[in-house]
Scaffold this motif. Sequence first.
Motif, PDB file in Angstrom:
ATOM      1  N   UNK A   1       0.807  -1.223   0.000  1.00  0.00           N
ATOM      2  CA  UNK A   1       0.000   0.000   0.000  1.00  0.00           C
ATOM      3  C   UNK A   1       0.835   1.266   0.000  1.00  0.00           C
ATOM      4  N   UNK A   2       2.183   1.104   0.052  1.00  0.00           N
ATOM      5  CA  UNK A   2       3.010   2.297   0.200  1.00  0.00           C
ATOM      6  C   UNK A   2       2.867   3.249  -0.973  1.00  0.00           C
ATOM      7  N   UNK A   3       2.611   2.705  -2.139  1.00  0.00           N
ATOM      8  CA  UNK A   3       2.477   3.566  -3.317  1.00  0.00           C
ATOM      9  C   UNK A   3       1.022   3.971  -3.563  1.00  0.00           C
ATOM     10  N   UNK A   4       0.108   3.403  -2.793  1.00  0.00           N
ATOM     11  CA  UNK A   4      -1.315   3.690  -2.990  1.00  0.00           C
ATOM     12  C   UNK A   4      -1.657   5.057  -2.402  1.00  0.00           C
ATOM     13  N   UNK A   5      -2.838   5.602  -2.728  1.00  0.00           N
ATOM     14  CA  UNK A   5      -3.226   6.882  -2.122  1.00  0.00           C
ATOM     15  C   UNK A   5      -3.318   6.767  -0.603  1.00  0.00           C
ATOM     16  N   UNK A   6      -3.227   7.919   0.072  1.00  0.00           N
ATOM     17  CA  UNK A   6      -3.231   7.940   1.536  1.00  0.00           C
ATOM     18  C   UNK A   6      -4.422   7.200   2.133  1.00  0.00           C
ATOM     19  N   UNK A   7      -5.558   7.354   1.461  1.00  0.00           N
ATOM     20  CA  UNK A   7      -6.777   6.704   1.922  1.00  0.00           C
ATOM     21  C   UNK A   7      -6.528   5.244   2.281  1.00  0.00           C
ATOM     22  N   UNK A   8      -5.752   4.560   1.427  1.00  0.00           N
ATOM     23  CA  UNK A   8      -5.533   3.129   1.607  1.00  0.00           C
ATOM     24  C   UNK A   8      -4.778   2.821   2.891  1.00  0.00           C
ATOM     25  N   UNK A   9      -3.671   3.535   3.141  1.00  0.00           N
ATOM     26  CA  UNK A   9      -2.901   3.214   4.349  1.00  0.00           C
ATOM     27  C   UNK A   9      -3.639   3.652   5.607  1.00  0.00           C
ATOM     28  N   UNK A  10      -4.351   4.770   5.523  1.00  0.00           N
ATOM     29  CA  UNK A  10      -5.108   5.223   6.691  1.00  0.00           C
ATOM     30  C   UNK A  10      -6.141   4.179   7.087  1.00  0.00           C
ATOM     31  N   UNK A  11      -6.834   3.667   6.084  1.00  0.00           N
ATOM     32  CA  UNK A  11      -7.869   2.679   6.386  1.00  0.00           C
ATOM     33  C   UNK A  11      -7.262   1.364   6.826  1.00  0.00           C
ATOM     34  N   UNK A  12      -6.163   0.986   6.195  1.00  0.00           N
ATOM     35  CA  UNK A  12      -5.544  -0.290   6.553  1.00  0.00           C
ATOM     36  C   UNK A  12      -5.072  -0.271   8.004  1.00  0.00           C
ATOM     37  N   UNK A  13      -4.419   0.821   8.422  1.00  0.00           N
ATOM     38  CA  UNK A  13      -3.956   0.851   9.812  1.00  0.00           C
ATOM     39  C   UNK A  13      -5.139   0.917  10.770  1.00  0.00           C
ATOM     40  N   UNK A  14      -6.173   1.629  10.357  1.00  0.00           N
ATOM     41  CA  UNK A  14      -7.367   1.695  11.197  1.00  0.00           C
ATOM     42  C   UNK A  14      -7.955   0.296  11.372  1.00  0.00           C
ATOM     43  N   UNK A  15      -8.028  -0.434  10.261  1.00  0.00           N
ATOM     44  CA  UNK A  15      -8.603  -1.782  10.306  1.00  0.00           C
ATOM     45  C   UNK A  15      -7.743  -2.723  11.142  1.00  0.00           C
ATOM     46  N   UNK A  16      -6.409  -2.549  11.070  1.00  0.00           N
ATOM     47  CA  UNK A  16      -5.523  -3.375  11.894  1.00  0.00           C
ATOM     48  C   UNK A  16      -5.832  -3.165  13.369  1.00  0.00           C
ATOM     49  N   UNK A  17      -5.979  -1.887  13.741  1.00  0.00           N
ATOM     50  CA  UNK A  17      -6.293  -1.573  15.136  1.00  0.00           C
ATOM     51  C   UNK A  17      -7.601  -2.226  15.548  1.00  0.00           C
ATOM     52  N   UNK A  18      -8.596  -2.115  14.661  1.00  0.00           N
ATOM     53  CA  UNK A  18      -9.913  -2.679  14.965  1.00  0.00           C
ATOM     54  C   UNK A  18      -9.817  -4.191  15.126  1.00  0.00           C
ATOM     55  N   UNK A  19      -9.042  -4.814  14.235  1.00  0.00           N
ATOM     56  CA  UNK A  19      -8.881  -6.268  14.288  1.00  0.00           C
ATOM     57  C   UNK A  19      -8.279  -6.694  15.618  1.00  0.00           C
ATOM     58  N   UNK A  20      -7.207  -5.981  16.051  1.00  0.00           N
ATOM     59  CA  UNK A  20      -6.576  -6.327  17.331  1.00  0.00           C
ATOM     60  C   UNK A  20      -7.565  -6.174  18.483  1.00  0.00           C
ATOM     61  N   UNK A  21      -8.320  -5.066  18.459  1.00  0.00           N
ATOM     62  CA  UNK A  21      -9.283  -4.831  19.535  1.00  0.00           C
ATOM     63  C   UNK A  21     -10.304  -5.955  19.610  1.00  0.00           C
ATOM     64  N   UNK A  22     -10.768  -6.375  18.440  1.00  0.00           N
ATOM     65  CA  UNK A  22     -11.812  -7.407  18.433  1.00  0.00           C
ATOM     66  C   UNK A  22     -11.252  -8.760  18.860  1.00  0.00           C
ATOM     67  N   UNK A  23      -9.998  -9.041  18.447  1.00  0.00           N
ATOM     68  CA  UNK A  23      -9.400 -10.318  18.855  1.00  0.00           C
ATOM     69  C   UNK A  23      -9.221 -10.340  20.371  1.00  0.00           C
ATOM     70  N   UNK A  24      -8.700  -9.236  20.927  1.00  0.00           N
ATOM     71  CA  UNK A  24      -8.507  -9.195  22.379  1.00  0.00           C
ATOM     72  C   UNK A  24      -9.853  -9.289  23.094  1.00  0.00           C
TER      73      UNK A  24
END
Lengths: 295, 333
Positions: free
Chosen positions: A89-112
């Motif tokens: 995603x490094x070459x993708x628009x900012x939208x992509x990395x912002x959402x990806x990191x947000x989703x990672x956080x959400x995933x961790x929260x839900x797993x915990x």
Amino acid sequence: MIFEQLAGNLIQGLVLGAIYGMATMGLSLIFGVLKVVNVGHGAFIMVGAFITLWLFNGLGINPILATPFAFMVGMGLGFIFYYTSMQRLLKAPELATLLATFAMGMLLEEIVKLVAGSEFRGYNWAVGKINIGITVLPMTKIYACIGSVLVAVLLYIWFKKTRAGTAMRSVVEDDEGARVCGVNVGWIYALSFAIGIGLVVASGVLLTMFIPVGINPYMGGAYTLKAFVIAVLGGLASPYGAFFGGLVFGLIENGSYTLFALLPGVEPFALTRFLSFVILLLILLIRPTGLLRAK
Amino acid sequence: MKKNIAKYYPLIPVFAAYLVMFLIGKHMSGMWQLMAMLAFYCALGQAFNIFLGMTGYVDFGYVAFLGVGTYGMALGITKFASFEGLGIGIIAIGFILALVMATLLSLAVGAVALRLRGAYFAIATIGVNEGFRFLIEGARIWNGSEGIIFMAEMNKAFGREMASALSTFWADVMVFIVAALAALVTIYYMRSKIGYALTALREDEDAAKVMGINVTKYKIIAFITSASFAGLIGATSWAIKTPYVFPPEVFEIHYTVEAIIIVLLGGSGTLLGPVVGGLIYGLAKYWLAVILPGFQLLIFAPLIIVIILAFPEGVIGLLKVRVKGTSLGRFIE
């Protein structure tokens, strides 16, 4: 009387600020090297807090010893997330990395949440407290403060003295130039992301020494906003700026709380949170490069 | 003349979808609540798409505009309930207040945040909802953290029967209307100078600027339009439908995330995308709530990552490329 109280709270703020600073160093490192904003920041802090909780309650390992372990776990998570998604995603628009990191956080929260449930938990590490006249500091907070200063110093040495640290600084300056000089930029990206996440998870351990009973899968959200304010105070791309930004923020937060508490008919805690948002907007408006950075 | 109408053909599938949803809800027993929820998600996607889809800027604080709209309607009803003879006009006052408040907030936020780009913009907006919530709670504005409960005022102003009809039926009808209006505005923007300017700025802001496009102006237009629709959605879906408002609920970042997923899933910057995204998301959420209660987020989080990695154009984005030039192509935008 009020001045004594203010001075006491400011000292508390400075101690807390050291932890805030360390918690934000990872965010700034990742932004500096990869130009990615880790919107899931708070969730990684939460992971650190749960590691502390489990190690302490399960195996009786004290939080100081949990810090390096949490750092390793964080690095592991960082590598996994980097190679599974960030890399592409490094070459993708900012939208992509912002959402990806947000989703990672959400995933961790839900797993915990799935593993531990969503109620508040805590632990009790009784190591006494010291009275310094105007205020009382528990030893846990002092250990946490020393720990975070130590981490900041180690990171500084690592940056200045090791090859990888030098390479990382060169990528921050100019990634094309670094590539031309033979730096394996892809690896530096991965390593920076991993170290960044490692620092955030480790800071979660130290943070629990301030909120020993406030551990919950969704505890991270509040720290995400604070971390952005701090990172912006320190110039967003500089881990050291972030550390000093943390100290400044700790002072502002505790100082303003004491002053807001004097006003009748308001909720000082909520106003303090509002103030941090106003500070964020003001700095972005006036000096997006950060207050602490000479331009 | 014919050509002018042909420009608006892509509205047909959008309106058809809303009509079908409305008819299913109206005539099949027990379906109204589900259709109302789907309409809410479609409207949310449609409104958010005007900004996120058309500019490519991520506004993490978007839910603040819905929250402010909710407060607008709540204040309209509580302050004007005691005036005799206003009748249903109170709802109109509420909508105007919601619109004005959402617009004012978006002006204030936009004036600061829209000077910033990319990551800095996202950081500036991520605290808007929290910041506004803590201002309301901290300074005890509009009852502070206790919120406003206005069931009694609604009953007083409209009569018990009418108030109940308003919250169980008309609120949802108004959501359909807002969604359709948002679609209308979207296609109008797409087919006008505004749309071309926004496309240029989404692709390359510097180049657009150099070509003499006043990028700031068009960004602000998209931002305010999107925010005012959010205000209207908040006013119907969160105020009239459930006559209470609590700060932590209406400023919950979760709704911003839902809006982002809907827009991405359907295809950001397309007209039909948010409708498709809203339907898929709404149905999936409803279905997951039945078979795996409490696990929706656990499933949606990896889903977002997969969408971003595998098909960032979304369903309609992919379809649009397929049907381009065919007779179907005229209806898909």
